[in-house]
Design an enzyme around this catalytic site. Structure first.
Site, short mmCIF file in Angstrom:
data_model
loop_
_atom_site.label_atom_id
_atom_site.label_comp_id
_atom_site.label_asym_id
_atom_site.label_seq_id
_atom_site.Cartn_x
_atom_site.Cartn_y
_atom_site.Cartn_z
NE ARG A 149 -8.68 6.98 -5.62
CZ ARG A 149 -9.55 8.00 -5.57
NH1 ARG A 149 -10.52 8.01 -4.68
NH2 ARG A 149 -9.46 8.99 -6.43
CE1 TYR A 185 5.72 -10.98 7.32
CE2 TYR A 185 4.78 -8.79 7.38
CZ TYR A 185 5.51 -9.76 6.72
OH TYR A 185 6.01 -9.50 5.49
CG ASP A 194 -1.92 -10.97 10.30
OD1 ASP A 194 -2.36 -11.88 9.58
OD2 ASP A 194 -0.87 -10.34 10.04
CE LYS A 212 3.12 -13.44 2.95
NZ LYS A 212 3.04 -12.88 4.31
#
Ligand code: PLP
Length: 381
Positions: free
Chosen positions: A50, A102, A174, A199
């Site tokens: 982690r 978005y 973003d 994306k």
């Protein structure tokens, strides 16, 4: 970071590490391990996955190199990247965010942040005066998206940075639509860049992934602390796929952008279509501003049909695009924004933002431009 002097195309291929340091293998392997041996009880470079994993570090270094950050962070999804960046806020703070966002960001910002005691104002960030007017003594940050999605509104990043600096605010952007190849927000003074690497960066519609990066050492420390504390990290296998996708970003994006330019012009002239939104079109509103802060138009465009009835016909008629809420894949993706990407936003808000039921978004893939055109044209008849 090992070789920041290279140009983007080279950085994409070679990234932070261009071979496995342990063996010289041509790719950094999938280090599929949750924990690491502490020799004689002493922790080495890695202690628990982690906190750090070489496969994940590969993409974390890559995004930092590409954006000019001091450190990058990889998460299980774009939304995790967004939530993690917004963890820089605390109860009592106020956020100013772009109104045209978005859908998932809209849901998180309007649905989750208020539950955490963070107040939010959604404003038209294309208007710097509206942004200034929304600032209160509690305001701590701006959350921006440009070009916005799906209506390609352009926010002046330099103006936002100036207002933020005057008011001691953190700016977050973003940058999913442009990728670091076409827009480098940290160079313009933005504090935190965020990507849905699901994306264009991943590029093959086969993973969910998110990235953030910053050029500010203090913010990097806080993002690292939250990433380790919260634990929504990108898995070793998905990190491997993302690293592999990043290597071909430039050739994919260049090809898709070229096709998007051709198709946007043909769609604009099509009798079934009332309007096309694409920064590469001559009459695109905000074109000059967009190209003052970005080097390309991208490979996503939106268009509105004249008749609502034609939406169903088009979605039933086309064969090549997958019909889905996503973008940035090798295959063309056609999205009905109303019912897919922006389904989280109530009808009234969508209409107010200008998102009608006749609006479609198309992310151009790597198919032959003429095949795509013939398919779309026949679907529009
Ligand atoms: C897809 C997307 C997101 C969310 O990313 P996920 O990887 O789906 O969680 C955020 N912002 C933009 C602009 C997106 O297109």
């Amino acid at each position: 970071m090992s070789h920041p002097k290279y140009r983007p195309a080279t950085l994409l291929v070679h990234q932070g590490k261009d071979r496995d340091p342990a063996t010289g293998a041509a790719t950094v392997p999938i280090y599929q391990a949750s924990t690491y041996h502490h020799e004689g009880g002493v922790s080495g470079e890695y202690d628990y996955a982690r906190s750090g994993n070489p496969s994940r570090e590969q993409v974390e270094e890559a995004i930092a190199l590409l954006e000019g950050g001091v450190r990058g962070f990889a998460y299980a999804s774009g939304m995790t990247a967004i939530g993690s960046a917004l963890s820089l806020l605390k109860s009592g703070d106020h956020l100013v965010a772009s109104a045209d966002l978005y859908g998932g960001s809209w849901r998180f910002i309007t649905g989750v942040l208020p539950q955490q005691g963070i107040t939010v104002s959604l404003v038209d960030t294309t208007d710097p005066d509206a942004v200034k007017a929304a600032i209160t003594p509690q305001t701590k940050a701006f959350f921006l998206e440009t070009p916005s999605n799906p209506l390609f509104q352009i926010t002046d990043l330099r103006a936002m940075v100036e207002i933020a600096k005057e008011n001691d605010l953190i700016t977050m952007l973003d940058n999913t639509f442009m990728t670091p190849l076409m827009q480098r927000p940290l160079d313009l003074g933005i504090d935190v860049t965020i990507h849905s690497a699901t994306k264009f960066l991943g590029g093959h519609s086969d993973i969910l992934a998110g990235l953030t990066t910053t050029a500010d050492v203090g913010l990097a420390k806080r993002l690292k602390y939250f990433q380790n504390a919260f634990g929504a990290v990108l898995s070793p296998f998905d990190s491997f796929l993302l690293s592999r996708g990043i290597k071909t970003l430039k050739v994919r994006l260049d090809a898709a952008q070229k096709t998007a330019q051709t198709l946007s012009e043909r769609l604009e002239a099509h009798s079934a279509i009332s309007r096309v939104w694409f920064p590469g079109l001559c009459n695109f509103q905000g074109r000059e501003l967009h190209f003052s802060q970005a080097t390309g138009a991208g490979a996503v465009l939106s268009f509105e049909l004249k008749e609502e009835l034609q939406v169903k016909k088009l979605l039933e008629g086309v064969k090549l695009p997958i019909i889905a809420p996503s973008l940035g894949g090798v295959e063309t993706i056609l999205t009905h924004c109303w019912s897919m990407s922006h389904a989280a936003i109530p009808a009234q808000d969508k209409l107010q933002q200008g998102i009608s039921k006749k609006l479609l978004r198309i992310s151009i893939g790597l198919e032959d431009v003429e095949d795509l055109w013939e398919d779309l044209d026949s679907g529009l008849r």
